[in-house]
Write a protein that holds these residues in place. Structure first.
Motif, PDB file in Angstrom:
ATOM      1  N   GLU A 106      56.834  38.436  44.292  1.00 52.26           N
ATOM      2  CA  GLU A 106      57.786  38.481  43.350  1.00 52.26           C
ATOM      3  C   GLU A 106      57.436  39.622  42.162  1.00 52.26           C
ATOM      4  O   GLU A 106      58.014  39.572  40.992  1.00 52.26           O
ATOM      5  CB  GLU A 106      57.563  37.102  42.456  1.00 52.26           C
ATOM      6  CG  GLU A 106      57.963  35.751  43.378  1.00 52.26           C
ATOM      7  CD  GLU A 106      57.963  34.597  42.657  1.00 52.26           C
ATOM      8  OE1 GLU A 106      57.734  34.459  41.368  1.00 52.26           O
ATOM      9  OE2 GLU A 106      58.036  33.330  43.151  1.00 52.26           O
ATOM     10  N   GLY A 107      56.609  40.319  42.616  1.00 51.25           N
ATOM     11  CA  GLY A 107      56.078  41.564  41.674  1.00 51.25           C
ATOM     12  C   GLY A 107      55.346  41.234  40.688  1.00 51.25           C
ATOM     13  O   GLY A 107      54.914  40.053  40.433  1.00 51.25           O
ATOM     14  N   LYS A 118      47.165  43.318  45.427  1.00 51.59           N
ATOM     15  CA  LYS A 118      48.265  42.977  45.747  1.00 51.59           C
ATOM     16  C   LYS A 118      48.910  41.682  46.346  1.00 51.59           C
ATOM     17  O   LYS A 118      49.896  41.650  46.481  1.00 51.59           O
ATOM     18  CB  LYS A 118      48.318  44.006  47.393  1.00 51.59           C
ATOM     19  CG  LYS A 118      47.561  43.562  48.305  1.00 51.59           C
ATOM     20  CD  LYS A 118      47.293  44.307  49.566  1.00 51.59           C
ATOM     21  CE  LYS A 118      46.326  43.893  50.508  1.00 51.59           C
ATOM     22  NZ  LYS A 118      45.747  44.745  51.634  1.00 51.59           N
ATOM     23  N   ASN A 119      47.723  40.796  46.441  1.00 49.93           N
ATOM     24  CA  ASN A 119      47.981  39.293  46.392  1.00 49.93           C
ATOM     25  C   ASN A 119      47.170  38.525  46.029  1.00 49.93           C
ATOM     26  O   ASN A 119      46.015  38.928  45.566  1.00 49.93           O
ATOM     27  CB  ASN A 119      48.496  39.227  47.917  1.00 49.93           C
ATOM     28  CG  ASN A 119      47.231  39.313  48.830  1.00 49.93           C
ATOM     29  OD1 ASN A 119      46.174  38.750  48.642  1.00 49.93           O
ATOM     30  ND2 ASN A 119      47.422  40.324  49.933  1.00 49.93           N
ATOM     31  N   ALA A 149      42.766  38.600  45.161  1.00 49.43           N
ATOM     32  CA  ALA A 149      42.413  38.139  43.757  1.00 49.43           C
ATOM     33  C   ALA A 149      41.197  37.136  43.863  1.00 49.43           C
ATOM     34  O   ALA A 149      40.310  37.312  43.237  1.00 49.43           O
ATOM     35  CB  ALA A 149      43.434  37.676  42.810  1.00 49.43           C
ATOM     36  N   PHE A 150      41.367  36.056  44.875  1.00 51.00           N
ATOM     37  CA  PHE A 150      40.588  35.031  44.898  1.00 51.00           C
ATOM     38  C   PHE A 150      38.887  35.677  45.487  1.00 51.00           C
ATOM     39  O   PHE A 150      38.143  35.358  45.097  1.00 51.00           O
ATOM     40  CB  PHE A 150      41.062  33.967  45.607  1.00 51.00           C
ATOM     41  CG  PHE A 150      41.991  32.819  44.922  1.00 51.00           C
ATOM     42  CD1 PHE A 150      41.957  32.873  43.646  1.00 51.00           C
ATOM     43  CD2 PHE A 150      43.088  32.468  45.641  1.00 51.00           C
ATOM     44  CE1 PHE A 150      42.577  31.787  43.028  1.00 51.00           C
ATOM     45  CE2 PHE A 150      43.881  31.483  45.200  1.00 51.00           C
ATOM     46  CZ  PHE A 150      43.637  31.222  43.621  1.00 51.00           C
ATOM     47  N   GLU A 151      39.278  36.822  46.577  1.00 48.15           N
ATOM     48  CA  GLU A 151      38.236  36.987  47.042  1.00 48.15           C
ATOM     49  C   GLU A 151      37.415  37.861  46.162  1.00 48.15           C
ATOM     50  O   GLU A 151      36.120  38.057  46.307  1.00 48.15           O
ATOM     51  CB  GLU A 151      38.569  38.085  48.215  1.00 48.15           C
ATOM     52  CG  GLU A 151      39.026  37.140  49.539  1.00 48.15           C
ATOM     53  CD  GLU A 151      37.887  36.187  50.091  1.00 48.15           C
ATOM     54  OE1 GLU A 151      36.668  36.793  50.345  1.00 48.15           O
ATOM     55  OE2 GLU A 151      38.262  35.229  50.407  1.00 48.15           O
ATOM     56  N   LEU A 152      37.891  38.526  45.252  1.00 47.01           N
ATOM     57  CA  LEU A 152      37.107  39.174  44.328  1.00 47.01           C
ATOM     58  C   LEU A 152      36.137  38.120  43.472  1.00 47.01           C
ATOM     59  O   LEU A 152      35.173  38.542  43.164  1.00 47.01           O
ATOM     60  CB  LEU A 152      37.926  39.818  42.981  1.00 47.01           C
ATOM     61  CG  LEU A 152      38.881  40.981  43.468  1.00 47.01           C
ATOM     62  CD1 LEU A 152      39.600  41.450  42.516  1.00 47.01           C
ATOM     63  CD2 LEU A 152      37.869  42.270  44.041  1.00 47.01           C
TER      64      LEU A 152
END
Length: 156
Positions: free
Chosen positions: A120-121, A135-136, A140-143
């Motif tokens: 959805e940008g 990018k997804n 973000a969760f992996e960070l």
């Protein structure tokens, strides 16, 4: 979870604030990998909070079986509501993830903010307020689950 970021100091992450549409959901439906990642983050001792105006009206149903506190509010004050929730939780102990214009105030309040571009940008204005761009949502969760990645992004 404590993260020591050279040049920024130690941040004690107690809460994760998540936007819904465009962040953990696309067109009102939760992205497949989200539940597993939220469970892992919760097991790491971080309380997960969904903060949303719930454009599609699907958040409660889609997140019913997740270890997540859901806070839905009126569309007209979404940005202020997200910022206020972060402040009530102790923004210095919060990390947040979003993608929309109404996430900008939450980004400014929280210790660490991540914007996801996703299907959805994302809002260009909020992009400029975020600490990290992904990018997804999976990245973000992996960070959060592998904080050395976050340290590498944010060190001074």
């Amino acid at each position: 979870m404590e993260i020591n970021i050279p040049g920024r100091g130690t941040i004690k992450i107690k809460n994760l604030l998540l936007d819904y549409n465009g962040t953990i959901a696309c067109d009102g439906k939760v992205i497949p990998a989200v539940k597993e990642k939220i469970e892992a983050i919760s097991k790491a001792g971080i309380s997960v909070h969904l903060v949303t105006a719930d454009t599609h009206g699907t958040a409660r149903n889609q997140c019913a079986n997740m270890p997540i506190e859901i806070q839905i509010f009126d569309n007209s004050n979404a940005a202020e509501n997200k910022r206020e929730i972060a402040q009530k939780l102790g923004a210095e102990n919060c990390i947040c993830i979003g993608n929309g214009f109404n996430d900008g105030q939450m980004f400014e309040a929280c210790s660490i903010s991540i914007i996801v571009i996703g299907t959805e940008g994302c809002s260009a204005k909020s992009l400029m307020k975020a600490d990290i761009v992904c990018k997804n949502i999976e990245d973000a969760f992996e960070l959060i689950l592998k904080p050395k990645r976050m340290i590498a992004d944010l060190r001074g």
